[in-house]
Motif scaffolding. Structure first.
Motif, PDB file in Angstrom:
ATOM      1  N   UNK A  11       0.670  -1.322   0.034  1.00 25.36           N
ATOM      2  CA  UNK A  11      -0.039  -0.108   0.035  1.00 25.36           C
ATOM      3  C   UNK A  11       0.946   1.377  -0.105  1.00 25.36           C
ATOM      4  N   UNK A  18       2.293   6.764  -6.639  1.00 25.21           N
ATOM      5  CA  UNK A  18       1.299   7.476  -7.526  1.00 25.21           C
ATOM      6  C   UNK A  18       1.331   8.802  -7.146  1.00 25.21           C
ATOM      7  N   UNK A  22       2.576  11.508  -9.950  1.00 25.83           N
ATOM      8  CA  UNK A  22       1.855  12.531 -10.325  1.00 25.83           C
ATOM      9  C   UNK A  22       2.293  14.021  -9.818  1.00 25.83           C
ATOM     10  N   UNK A  26       3.472  17.161 -12.217  1.00 26.56           N
ATOM     11  CA  UNK A  26       2.663  18.450 -12.468  1.00 26.56           C
ATOM     12  C   UNK A  26       3.540  19.600 -12.173  1.00 26.56           C
ATOM     13  N   UNK A 218      -4.130 -18.179 -22.550  1.00 26.83           N
ATOM     14  CA  UNK A 218      -2.999 -17.169 -22.247  1.00 26.83           C
ATOM     15  C   UNK A 218      -1.731 -17.488 -22.440  1.00 26.83           C
ATOM     16  N   UNK A 268       0.630  -4.573 -18.261  1.00 26.36           N
ATOM     17  CA  UNK A 268       0.060  -4.385 -17.136  1.00 26.36           C
ATOM     18  C   UNK A 268       0.722  -4.931 -15.808  1.00 26.36           C
ATOM     19  N   UNK A 269       1.249  -6.232 -16.027  1.00 30.10           N
ATOM     20  CA  UNK A 269       2.057  -6.933 -15.190  1.00 30.10           C
ATOM     21  C   UNK A 269       3.254  -5.946 -14.947  1.00 30.10           C
ATOM     22  N   UNK A 394       3.794   6.720 -17.292  1.00 27.18           N
ATOM     23  CA  UNK A 394       2.832   7.656 -16.879  1.00 27.18           C
ATOM     24  C   UNK A 394       2.732   8.760 -18.174  1.00 27.18           C
TER      25      UNK A 394
ATOM     26  N   UNK B 214      -9.156  13.932 -11.134  1.00 22.94           N
ATOM     27  CA  UNK B 214      -7.952  14.413 -11.122  1.00 22.94           C
ATOM     28  C   UNK B 214      -6.952  13.792 -12.021  1.00 22.94           C
ATOM     29  N   UNK B 215      -7.387  13.048 -12.738  1.00 20.79           N
ATOM     30  CA  UNK B 215      -7.078  12.302 -14.151  1.00 20.79           C
ATOM     31  C   UNK B 215      -5.389  11.628 -13.814  1.00 20.79           C
ATOM     32  N   UNK B 216      -5.410  10.984 -12.739  1.00 18.77           N
ATOM     33  CA  UNK B 216      -4.149  10.536 -12.772  1.00 18.77           C
ATOM     34  C   UNK B 216      -3.737   9.225 -13.713  1.00 18.77           C
ATOM     35  N   UNK B 217      -2.657   9.446 -14.223  1.00 16.22           N
ATOM     36  CA  UNK B 217      -2.085   8.024 -15.125  1.00 16.22           C
ATOM     37  C   UNK B 217      -2.437   6.977 -14.261  1.00 16.22           C
ATOM     38  N   UNK B 218      -3.031   5.790 -15.097  1.00 21.55           N
ATOM     39  CA  UNK B 218      -3.238   4.466 -14.533  1.00 21.55           C
ATOM     40  C   UNK B 218      -3.992   4.487 -13.255  1.00 21.55           C
ATOM     41  N   UNK B 221      -6.575   1.836 -12.094  1.00 24.94           N
ATOM     42  CA  UNK B 221      -5.854   0.499 -11.696  1.00 24.94           C
ATOM     43  C   UNK B 221      -5.242   0.257 -10.450  1.00 24.94           C
ATOM     44  N   UNK B 222      -4.607   1.533 -10.105  1.00 22.36           N
ATOM     45  CA  UNK B 222      -3.834   1.690  -8.960  1.00 22.36           C
ATOM     46  C   UNK B 222      -4.639   1.604  -7.671  1.00 22.36           C
ATOM     47  N   UNK B 226      -5.091  -0.658  -4.661  1.00 25.45           N
ATOM     48  CA  UNK B 226      -4.937   0.117  -3.323  1.00 25.45           C
ATOM     49  C   UNK B 226      -6.083  -0.190  -2.307  1.00 25.45           C
ATOM     50  N   UNK B 229      -6.393  -3.804  -1.154  1.00 25.54           N
ATOM     51  CA  UNK B 229      -5.313  -4.048  -0.181  1.00 25.54           C
ATOM     52  C   UNK B 229      -5.686  -3.484   1.079  1.00 25.54           C
ATOM     53  N   UNK B 230      -6.135  -2.281   1.172  1.00 27.72           N
ATOM     54  CA  UNK B 230      -6.613  -1.650   2.402  1.00 27.72           C
ATOM     55  C   UNK B 230      -7.306  -2.385   3.025  1.00 27.72           C
ATOM     56  N   UNK B 264     -11.605  -5.311 -15.761  1.00 32.10           N
ATOM     57  CA  UNK B 264     -10.682  -5.678 -17.024  1.00 32.10           C
ATOM     58  C   UNK B 264      -9.287  -5.071 -16.692  1.00 32.10           C
ATOM     59  N   UNK B 265      -8.993  -3.878 -15.884  1.00 28.91           N
ATOM     60  CA  UNK B 265      -7.986  -3.413 -15.364  1.00 28.91           C
ATOM     61  C   UNK B 265      -7.162  -4.274 -14.575  1.00 28.91           C
ATOM     62  N   UNK B 268      -5.253  -8.836 -15.700  1.00 26.30           N
ATOM     63  CA  UNK B 268      -3.880  -9.168 -15.876  1.00 26.30           C
ATOM     64  C   UNK B 268      -3.104  -9.540 -14.846  1.00 26.30           C
ATOM     65  N   UNK B 269      -3.224  -8.542 -13.874  1.00 26.04           N
ATOM     66  CA  UNK B 269      -2.146  -8.918 -12.733  1.00 26.04           C
ATOM     67  C   UNK B 269      -2.787  -9.763 -11.981  1.00 26.04           C
TER      68      UNK B 269
END
Lengths: 403, 403
Positions: A11, A18, A22, A26, A218, A268-269, A394, B214-218, B221-222, B226, B229-230, B264-265, B268-269
């Motif tokens: 976590x 991230x 990010x 910025x 796969x 993705x992995x 990114x 806020x348009x964070x890349x990926x 997914x993250x 998270x 996991x939390x 979908x996101x 793969x992981x």
């Protein structure tokens, strides 16, 4: 580490990577710089949620760098890399020679024994290809000729670094070096890459056709991952560098019919593991251990590290190259330097202070490079480049992409 | 474990999982059965390439089951699960009661002390939801009412299993149980799930909107990973079951606008980690430790485990249910049983023989279930079902799908 601690570490890694990544973007910096600083915050200097010496975190970080180099290999055209081959080898050798000599001279100047100076010199030689490749890829310049030279030279000097590491390790253990031993080590380390690419280029298309025919669910995803892991493992076993193995796997698979499909499948992995590496690098830095003497020597080592690689960049053969970019791209040091320092420390040759000075050098070069490269490179929109979208971790914001 | 050993273990896991999984499908069995047997081959009974007690393998396997339950949660409609809620609770309680009583009776019959019999009974109570969910998903039946009852009942009896484990652990440490303590433990363990779903259902849509804005890349997914996991971490901290946390995270996110996109996101992981869990389960089985006495007791435990859950299946309330399917779906035992046995062994209450007998029971129930379920269920093409394509780990071949 129990399951709870492991989940907390993951976590912390993803949140810090991230958020800081990010934030870095910025304010106009590459995301990887944010991930490194995120690592400092959650690591041994800060919240202590991520312990980079924990075996599981260490192994996952290694998997991250293996998969990053695999992706970079998949995104690299072997022909383009061979086109700049001579320049890359020249840059690698010049860089290793200049930095090794500089580090040794600093040790001599400080009045250290020759073997200690050899460790200092050795720790400066190998560029950490991960940071430069990430930045070049983030900024859409991995396919420039300068980017290819950096990549090629970093691969070559990683192999030289591994050879030096083995040799110096043997000296530290009190063994004598024979010319034959050195020659054999060099032949194996470089021979592996050449053989892996040569044999792999035959085997990979057969493998891809086989997977296509037997129609395993796969199958392409898993066989590509297995292929990369097998080459990484073999590279390590024969005494070459582990990431060279996965890079070679990527190079070879990129030349098959399914190269781009594999890139999409593995993406993705890799995304999941790559931040673990960069956060772990940051997490290993203990900023509280830096006193003024450590900082002075660390800055001295960093200056030699930077000047040596800039000189190497200017030695690149070829017309119309932006040589300062090559030099700057070679600046970052990473795991090879730290392994040198680690072996020096455990063998009792390096003091804790000199060990920390090497760590300061790694921090300074790692943190300086992303901003320097960004300043030197014109801004591209990475997603517009061929095949690039699959590598970029990114993507910049839309408003940046438009500039 | 060094990097080489780690890479070798990963290679062994993926090669055995894919080869044996594929082979299982070709002979009409679910892929997960092949992965379990693949684990036996590369694990402690065979090639010894995968050591399930190695901390890193253990933690990655845990991440695999966490992500599997997250995916299953994402593919589950909370309303449909609540529709069968009463039946699921009845099946869970009946199954726990019947198997606990049966296990205790076997211990009594063998002349074992009461506390040892309590361990044997406890080890039979909790269904391992992973295997059944994988099989139901592989065969395209996860969304049947029977599938939902199995899922709900497995979640409930996993929570009961964790409560029993905590209670019996306290007894084994020589503590007395108070009614208040038991009640508090039960309230916390079940309360967590209810609270996580209630609070999560408010928070998740806000989180998704925030990520969108806020348009964070990926970012999606993250933030999904998270979030899972939390919740897994929190579940463990408060004394509920770790996989219940990630299942609840999936349930909650499935109800947001982005449910299918998240599925979908993350797919793969999850693909990467899930086989690590099933191979590690197989790898832990030491078939050479099974002597005739161990086998007899193990078969006895397995018989009780099967009969108890079949009875529980027949107790399900509701019209037109295929109750034998519910009973069979509840048969597999896994990590909770082994943890019971482990605690019994380390506290000195279970002998090595009784510990191995529990392992035999886990093997028998785990290996029998996929084939039994497959025999009872009509064949679907999983990819044709809504949302199903994202969960199915191994789609059947086209010729099978056509039948």
């Amino acid at each position: 580490m129990n399951v709870g601690g492991f989940l907390l570490a993951l976590i912390a890694i993803f949140v810090s990577a991230k958020l800081l990544g990010e934030l870095a973007e910025r304010i106009g910096q590459p995301a990887v710089l944010g991930e490194l600083i995120g690592g400092v915050i959650v690591g041994v200097s800060g919240l202590r949620l991520v312990d980079p010496r924990d075996p599981t975190i260490y192994l996952l970080a290694q998997l991250g760098i293996i998969l990053l180099l695999f992706l970079i290999g998949l995104d690299t055209e072997l022909d383009k890399l061979l086109d700049v081959g001579v320049a890359a080898v020249v840059v690698a050798i010049a860089g290793v020679a200049a930095t090794f000599a500089g580090g040794f001279a600093l040790g001599y100047f400080l009045g250290l024994p020759a073997i200690v100076s050899v460790f200092l010199g050795g720790s400066l030689t190998a560029t950490s290809v991960g940071i430069s490749a990430r930045v070049l890829s983030d900024l859409g310049h991995l396919h420039d000729r300068e980017g290819q030279i950096i990549l090629g030279a970093a691969v070559v000097d990683d192999i030289i670094g591994v050879i030096l590491l083995t040799l110096i390790g043997r000296i530290a253990e009190g063994n004598d070096l024979t010319t034959l031993g050195v020659a054999w080590l060099t032949i194996v380390a470089f021979g592996f890459v050449i053989l892996a690419i040569a044999i792999g280029s035959y085997l990979a298309p057969m493998l891809v056709r086989l997977i296509d025919r037997i129609h395993v669910a796969r199958g392409l995803f898993f066989s590509s991952i297995i292929f990369a892991l097998v080459l990484a493992y073999t590279a390590q076993r024969v005494g070459s560098a582990i990431i060279i193995g996965s890079f070679a796997a990527g190079l070879v698979l990129a030349r098959t019919d399914k190269g781009e499909e594999i890139q999409r499948e593995v993406h993705d992995v890799a995304h999941f593991f790559v931040p673990i590496f960069f956060v772990a690098v940051g997490a290993a830095i203990d900023v509280w251990a830096f006193n003024s003497k450590v900082l002075v020597i660390g800055f001295g080592l960093a200056a030699i590290a930077v000047i040596g690689k800039l000189l190497a960049g200017f030695s690149a053969t070829g017309r119309g190259l932006r040589r300062s970019i090559i030099g700057v791209g070679m600046i970052p040091r990473g795991e090879v330097s730290l392994i040198f320092a680690q072996i020096g420390l455990t063998s009792g040759l390096l003091t804790q202070g000199l060990y920390s000075a090497v760590a300061v050098m790694v921090v300074l070069t790692g943190i300086a490079t992303p901003s320097l490269l960004r300043a030197l490179l014109p801004q591209h929109a990475p997603t517009e480049l061929h095949g690039q979208c699959d590598l970029v971790m990114d993507a910049p914001m839309e408003d940046e992409a438009a500039t």
